[in-house]
Design an enzyme around this catalytic site. Sequence first.
Site, mmCIF file in Angstrom:
data_model
loop_
_atom_site.group_PDB
_atom_site.id
_atom_site.type_symbol
_atom_site.label_atom_id
_atom_site.label_comp_id
_atom_site.label_asym_id
_atom_site.label_seq_id
_atom_site.Cartn_x
_atom_site.Cartn_y
_atom_site.Cartn_z
ATOM 1 N N VAL A 63 65.047 63.036 41.485
ATOM 2 C CA VAL A 63 65.011 63.017 40.015
ATOM 3 C C VAL A 63 63.598 63.131 39.457
ATOM 4 O O VAL A 63 63.426 63.433 38.276
ATOM 5 C CB VAL A 63 65.686 61.745 39.442
ATOM 6 C CG1 VAL A 63 67.163 61.714 39.796
ATOM 7 C CG2 VAL A 63 64.965 60.477 39.868
ATOM 8 N N TYR A 158 59.383 46.950 35.506
ATOM 9 C CA TYR A 158 60.765 47.435 35.413
ATOM 10 C C TYR A 158 61.264 47.344 33.973
ATOM 11 O O TYR A 158 61.854 48.297 33.447
ATOM 12 C CB TYR A 158 61.635 46.607 36.340
ATOM 13 C CG TYR A 158 63.094 47.012 36.375
ATOM 14 C CD1 TYR A 158 63.498 48.178 37.009
ATOM 15 C CD2 TYR A 158 64.070 46.200 35.793
ATOM 16 C CE1 TYR A 158 64.832 48.544 37.054
ATOM 17 C CE2 TYR A 158 65.411 46.549 35.837
ATOM 18 C CZ TYR A 158 65.786 47.727 36.468
ATOM 19 O OH TYR A 158 67.121 48.081 36.507
ATOM 20 N N LYS A 162 62.574 50.427 31.525
ATOM 21 C CA LYS A 162 63.925 50.449 30.965
ATOM 22 C C LYS A 162 63.901 50.378 29.430
ATOM 23 O O LYS A 162 64.779 50.925 28.768
ATOM 24 C CB LYS A 162 64.753 49.311 31.554
ATOM 25 C CG LYS A 162 65.070 49.507 33.036
ATOM 26 C CD LYS A 162 65.840 50.803 33.294
ATOM 27 C CE LYS A 162 66.308 50.922 34.722
ATOM 28 N NZ LYS A 162 67.131 52.145 34.946
#
Length: 264
Positions: A63, A158, A162
Amino acid sequence: MTQIDLTGRTVLVTGGAQGLGEGMARALADSGGRVVVADLQDEAGGTLAKSLGEQHGFVHLDVTDDASWTAAVAETVERFGGLDVVVNNAGVEVTQLLVDTEPDDVRRMLEVNLLGTMLGIKHAFRAMRPGGAAGRGGAVINVASVAATIAFPSIGGYSATKSGVDRLTRVAAMESGKLGYGVRVNCVYPGLVPTAMGQKLAVETAGLGLFESPEAAVGAVVELTPSGRLGEVADIADAVAFLASDAARFVNGAGLPVDGGMGM
């Protein structure tokens, strides 16, 4: 009332070989979609695709690599006759205190979680927009996290990535609308689910001394969750299937918490 029926639609799920991605692939297949499992894990992804049935398939996808996206989408359109839904699920999480920030770890999360989602949107739009290889509009579902809505220690990097997925989702929905692409873009915020990633987080936060044990870490999460339990893979997968379907036809640019109320 519109049912969740994806019959005739081709759905690509990144990071689909295991964990939440596997659950999403199964739920989308159960809803009638032709599922393309996209992952770096060729053996696991291929095995899952075969288990879903003959109409489903696997494509190799990194990705973070633009050329890999180009090849995966082209193969999907050629083999399955189109592309109607992209689920940007692939993600990585590194647990570390801010005082112990390792730049390479943060770069990896930025590349997979944020850049990977951005490239997924890019190639979904190019394929689904009028004149694209598929050209009939569709839906993009990005997987954010409850970490984007709460302040939980040791997941600063993280959480930041997000949170970026959340903002990116809303910008993408606006661009699609303004440019007439006919692609809805939404995201989900999963709560803690005891997948390999979720279990790893519990162990590592305990290892940092934030909780007495992994069990205590899980207990703290449950205590913060009005529903009184951890999430299940099916909870998240069913929400993704809903957003992919016509039942969510007027849901656009939204973030759907699937966290038992933890991030309220």
